[in-house]
Design a protein around this motif. Structure first.
Motif, PDB file in Angstrom:
ATOM      1  N   VAL A 156      16.286   6.803   2.577  1.00 42.22           N
ATOM      2  CA  VAL A 156      15.360   7.932   2.570  1.00 42.22           C
ATOM      3  C   VAL A 156      13.943   7.397   2.740  1.00 42.22           C
ATOM      4  O   VAL A 156      13.435   6.710   1.847  1.00 42.22           O
ATOM      5  N   PRO A 157      13.304   7.674   3.873  1.00 42.30           N
ATOM      6  CA  PRO A 157      11.921   7.206   4.061  1.00 42.30           C
ATOM      7  C   PRO A 157      10.994   7.849   3.038  1.00 42.30           C
ATOM      8  O   PRO A 157      11.146   9.024   2.700  1.00 42.30           O
ATOM      9  N   VAL A 158      10.033   7.072   2.538  1.00 40.43           N
ATOM     10  CA  VAL A 158       9.058   7.615   1.604  1.00 40.43           C
ATOM     11  C   VAL A 158       7.674   7.072   1.959  1.00 40.43           C
ATOM     12  O   VAL A 158       7.506   5.865   2.133  1.00 40.43           O
ATOM     13  N   TRP A 159       6.737   7.975   2.111  1.00 42.31           N
ATOM     14  CA  TRP A 159       5.352   7.617   2.379  1.00 42.31           C
ATOM     15  C   TRP A 159       4.569   7.702   1.070  1.00 42.31           C
ATOM     16  O   TRP A 159       4.843   8.554   0.221  1.00 42.31           O
ATOM     17  N   THR A 160       3.580   6.846   0.926  1.00 42.74           N
ATOM     18  CA  THR A 160       2.627   6.959  -0.184  1.00 42.74           C
ATOM     19  C   THR A 160       1.332   7.497   0.406  1.00 42.74           C
ATOM     20  O   THR A 160       0.689   6.831   1.213  1.00 42.74           O
ATOM     21  N   LEU A 161       0.962   8.713   0.008  1.00 44.43           N
ATOM     22  CA  LEU A 161      -0.193   9.408   0.577  1.00 44.43           C
ATOM     23  C   LEU A 161      -1.366   9.366  -0.384  1.00 44.43           C
ATOM     24  O   LEU A 161      -1.205   9.596  -1.587  1.00 44.43           O
ATOM     25  N   ALA A 162      -2.532   9.092   0.127  1.00 42.12           N
ATOM     26  CA  ALA A 162      -3.753   9.106  -0.670  1.00 42.12           C
ATOM     27  C   ALA A 162      -4.709  10.139  -0.093  1.00 42.12           C
ATOM     28  O   ALA A 162      -4.687  10.431   1.099  1.00 42.12           O
ATOM     29  N   THR A 163      -5.533  10.722  -0.963  1.00 38.68           N
ATOM     30  CA  THR A 163      -6.502  11.705  -0.498  1.00 38.68           C
ATOM     31  C   THR A 163      -7.872  11.084  -0.261  1.00 38.68           C
ATOM     32  O   THR A 163      -8.819  11.792   0.066  1.00 38.68           O
ATOM     33  N   GLY A 164      -7.955   9.776  -0.439  1.00 38.23           N
ATOM     34  CA  GLY A 164      -9.212   9.077  -0.177  1.00 38.23           C
ATOM     35  C   GLY A 164      -8.944   7.604   0.024  1.00 38.23           C
ATOM     36  O   GLY A 164      -7.814   7.125  -0.110  1.00 38.23           O
ATOM     37  N   ASP A 165      -9.988   6.872   0.337  1.00 36.21           N
ATOM     38  CA  ASP A 165      -9.880   5.430   0.556  1.00 36.21           C
ATOM     39  C   ASP A 165      -9.866   4.744  -0.806  1.00 36.21           C
ATOM     40  O   ASP A 165     -10.907   4.530  -1.420  1.00 36.21           O
ATOM     41  N   VAL A 166      -8.671   4.433  -1.301  1.00 34.82           N
ATOM     42  CA  VAL A 166      -8.544   3.868  -2.641  1.00 34.82           C
ATOM     43  C   VAL A 166      -8.117   2.408  -2.573  1.00 34.82           C
ATOM     44  O   VAL A 166      -7.520   1.965  -1.591  1.00 34.82           O
ATOM     45  N   GLN A 167      -8.433   1.682  -3.600  1.00 35.68           N
ATOM     46  CA  GLN A 167      -8.083   0.274  -3.689  1.00 35.68           C
ATOM     47  C   GLN A 167      -7.084   0.084  -4.835  1.00 35.68           C
ATOM     48  O   GLN A 167      -7.388   0.367  -5.992  1.00 35.68           O
ATOM     49  N   VAL A 168      -5.903  -0.398  -4.505  1.00 38.58           N
ATOM     50  CA  VAL A 168      -4.879  -0.660  -5.523  1.00 38.58           C
ATOM     51  C   VAL A 168      -4.201  -1.986  -5.195  1.00 38.58           C
ATOM     52  O   VAL A 168      -4.150  -2.391  -4.031  1.00 38.58           O
ATOM     53  N   PRO A 169      -3.679  -2.675  -6.194  1.00 42.03           N
ATOM     54  CA  PRO A 169      -2.979  -3.927  -5.926  1.00 42.03           C
ATOM     55  C   PRO A 169      -1.624  -3.684  -5.274  1.00 42.03           C
ATOM     56  O   PRO A 169      -1.140  -2.554  -5.233  1.00 42.03           O
ATOM     57  N   ALA A 170      -1.016  -4.754  -4.771  1.00 42.70           N
ATOM     58  CA  ALA A 170       0.283  -4.646  -4.111  1.00 42.70           C
ATOM     59  C   ALA A 170       1.368  -4.441  -5.159  1.00 42.70           C
ATOM     60  O   ALA A 170       1.738  -5.359  -5.879  1.00 42.70           O
ATOM     61  N   VAL A 171       1.856  -3.214  -5.270  1.00 43.71           N
ATOM     62  CA  VAL A 171       2.904  -2.924  -6.253  1.00 43.71           C
ATOM     63  C   VAL A 171       4.124  -2.284  -5.598  1.00 43.71           C
ATOM     64  O   VAL A 171       5.144  -2.086  -6.246  1.00 43.71           O
ATOM     65  N   ALA A 172       4.030  -1.975  -4.307  1.00 38.34           N
ATOM     66  CA  ALA A 172       5.100  -1.227  -3.654  1.00 38.34           C
ATOM     67  C   ALA A 172       6.164  -2.136  -3.059  1.00 38.34           C
ATOM     68  O   ALA A 172       7.348  -2.001  -3.338  1.00 38.34           O
ATOM     69  N   GLY A 173       5.761  -3.084  -2.220  1.00 39.12           N
ATOM     70  CA  GLY A 173       6.736  -3.884  -1.503  1.00 39.12           C
ATOM     71  C   GLY A 173       7.329  -3.093  -0.361  1.00 39.12           C
ATOM     72  O   GLY A 173       6.927  -1.966  -0.074  1.00 39.12           O
ATOM     73  N   ASP A 174       8.303  -3.682   0.318  1.00 33.17           N
ATOM     74  CA  ASP A 174       8.894  -2.998   1.472  1.00 33.17           C
ATOM     75  C   ASP A 174      10.407  -2.896   1.369  1.00 33.17           C
ATOM     76  O   ASP A 174      11.080  -2.575   2.344  1.00 33.17           O
ATOM     77  N   LYS A 175      10.979  -3.150   0.169  1.00 32.47           N
ATOM     78  CA  LYS A 175      12.421  -3.085  -0.006  1.00 32.47           C
ATOM     79  C   LYS A 175      12.820  -1.713  -0.546  1.00 32.47           C
ATOM     80  O   LYS A 175      12.033  -1.039  -1.195  1.00 32.47           O
ATOM     81  N   PRO A 176      14.070  -1.288  -0.271  1.00 36.58           N
ATOM     82  CA  PRO A 176      14.535   0.012  -0.777  1.00 36.58           C
ATOM     83  C   PRO A 176      14.420   0.096  -2.287  1.00 36.58           C
ATOM     84  O   PRO A 176      14.561  -0.900  -3.010  1.00 36.58           O
ATOM     85  N   MET A 177      14.171   1.332  -2.770  1.00 39.33           N
ATOM     86  CA  MET A 177      13.989   1.576  -4.199  1.00 39.33           C
ATOM     87  C   MET A 177      14.914   2.689  -4.660  1.00 39.33           C
ATOM     88  O   MET A 177      15.298   3.555  -3.869  1.00 39.33           O
TER      89      MET A 177
END
Length: 437
Positions: free
Chosen positions: A10-31
């Motif tokens: 199931v594809p999942v996008w992470t959407l932001a409403t502004g230019d935000v800065q966050v550390p790498a917590v997502a990765g690219d492997k299935p969850m």
């Protein structure tokens, strides 16, 4: 209910409403679904701007589209979604496979941290018939939970790039430490606005059904007039909704001003009735049983299935539901007038007006909770023995009054909010009422 066997991931996008800065917590492997929920909470905690996730699932065979708000393919929301799909399919094989058919069920989840900004009471659980605790919605099964063991695959960096149109609105990718977010304020704004509006309209429909049934029993002309005036606001609100969701401008000819006046008048009546109810409860002796006759003086019909008191409750619920729809319209109009600051404008405008409604709804819930906790006294009389009919009436009244507190939520905590969007092959969409995720 979703059949996950139709899709490997199931594809999942992470959407932001502004230019935000966050550390790498997502990765690219299935969850897993649990891991996705944890990720959403972490990102929400780290980001200042609202963040949402967007999943795409196969379109269910059976779907009650009548619960949602339909928008054609040229509406801003449908266009924002189509452009995101096109961009993603160019660089993500998972997204390309999942969206190849052109249709699907998209599920946007806004974390509680940001969902709470829309108003404390704006989204509540809608219980499904026949299953305790179940929630109505195409993505849940009879137990109220997402079925299956789906694997959610994050859509990659390249898929986040590109424009997601809208008047003066921009979108693209922002990365920090390897985490990539799609900046898509217009998509999130429109999805939240339509989902919340659909939810409010669902509550309006529920209130209308209850009021109609009650008034058929009561034959109260004054209450009939209140009901008719409120129900007459729907046409203006529906037209204003259609205009705003097409990014048009509201005009006097729509009749929204007169509708708002009627709704505010009904809210004023609800405030006055609430004050009388609270005063009547305050006058009752603490910890002592109350006679039915004493209670019905201030709460006529409280011991019966119908009654004026219950009609007043439903009229208040109808006015609140209509006002919530109007508040969303005004917030969207305000946000669209400031295209460079869409989501913050939307939240500010909505939050101001929601506070009064939240307080009114919470206070009414408090009255119902206090009533449900009352102990009924035996009626006073010259005869020491009561008839079977009197005993039966007392038992029925006690049961009905206790049930007033069922399902009442006072100062409920904000939850993650899910907005579900069915997309057809022609690009048109149906947005369903927002639900607790």
């Amino acid at each position: 209910m979703i059949n996950y066997r139709k899709a490997a991931g199931v594809p999942v996008w992470t959407l932001a409403t502004g230019d935000v800065q966050v550390p790498a917590v997502a990765g690219d492997k299935p969850m897993t679904a649990e891991r996705l929920g944890e990720l959403r909470s972490v990102l929400a905690a780290l980001a200042d701007a609202p963040i949402a996730t967007l999943e795409v699932h196969p379109l269910p065979d059976e779907l009650d589209r009548g619960r949602g708000i339909p928008l054609d393919a040229v509406s801003p929301l449908a266009q924002h979604l189509s452009q995101l799909i096109t961009q993603s399919a160019r660089s993500s094989s998972t997204a390309a496979t999942a969206t190849a058919a052109g249709e699907g069920l998209y599920r946007m989840v806004v974390p509680a941290k940001f969902a709470g900004q829309f108003g404390q009471g704006i989204v509540r659980s809608m219980a499904a018939k026949g299953a305790a605790g179940a929630i109505r919605g195409p993505l849940v099964n009879s137990a109220g939970t997402i079925a299956g063991a789906a694997k959610f695959v994050p859509v990659g960096k390249a898929a986040a790039a590109g424009a997601v149109g809208g008047a003066g609105a921009t979108a693209g990718a922002t990365a920090a430490g390897g985490a990539v977010l799609t900046v898509a304020a217009p998509l999130v704004l429109m999805a939240v606005a339509v989902g919340v509006s659909a939810y409010a309209d669902h509550k309006r429909q529920q209130a209308i059904e209850h009021i109609t049934e009650l008034l058929e029993q009561l034959h109260e002309q004054k209450l009939e007039d209140e009901h008719s005036e409120l129900d007459g606001c729907r046409d203006a609100i529906d037209k204003a909704t259609a205009v705003l969701l097409d990014q048009g401008k509201l005009g006097v000819s729509l009749g929204l001003d007169s509708a708002v006046h009627a709704i505010n008048t009904a809210l004023g009546a609800a405030d006055r009735r609430l004050a009388r109810w609270q005063s009547a409860l305050d006058k009752l002796p603490d910890g002592k049983p109350v006679e039915i006759g004493t209670l019905t003086e201030s709460f006529p019909g409280v011991d019966d299935q119908g009654g004026t008191f219950r009609a007043h409750l439903e009229l208040a619920a109808l006015a609140i539901a209509l006002k919530r729809r109007v508040n969303v319209l005004q917030a969207v109009e305000h946000a669209q007038s400031d295209p460079g600051n869409l989501f913050e404008s939307f939240v500010r405008a909505l939050k101001r007006d929601q506070q009064r409604l939240d307080e009114l709804e919470s206070s009414i819930a408090g009255v119902l909770t206090r009533l449900s906790a009352l102990e009924l006294a035996r009626p006073q009389g010259l005869m020491p023995v009561f008839t079977t009919g009197e005993v039966d009436r007392l038992m029925r009244a006690a049961h009905r009054i206790r049930r007033l507190g069922d399902g009442v939520t006072v100062n409920g905590r904000a939850t993650d909010v899910a907005i579900e969007i069915a997309r057809d092959k022609d690009g048109s969409v149906v947005v369903f009422p927002a639900l607790p995720a």
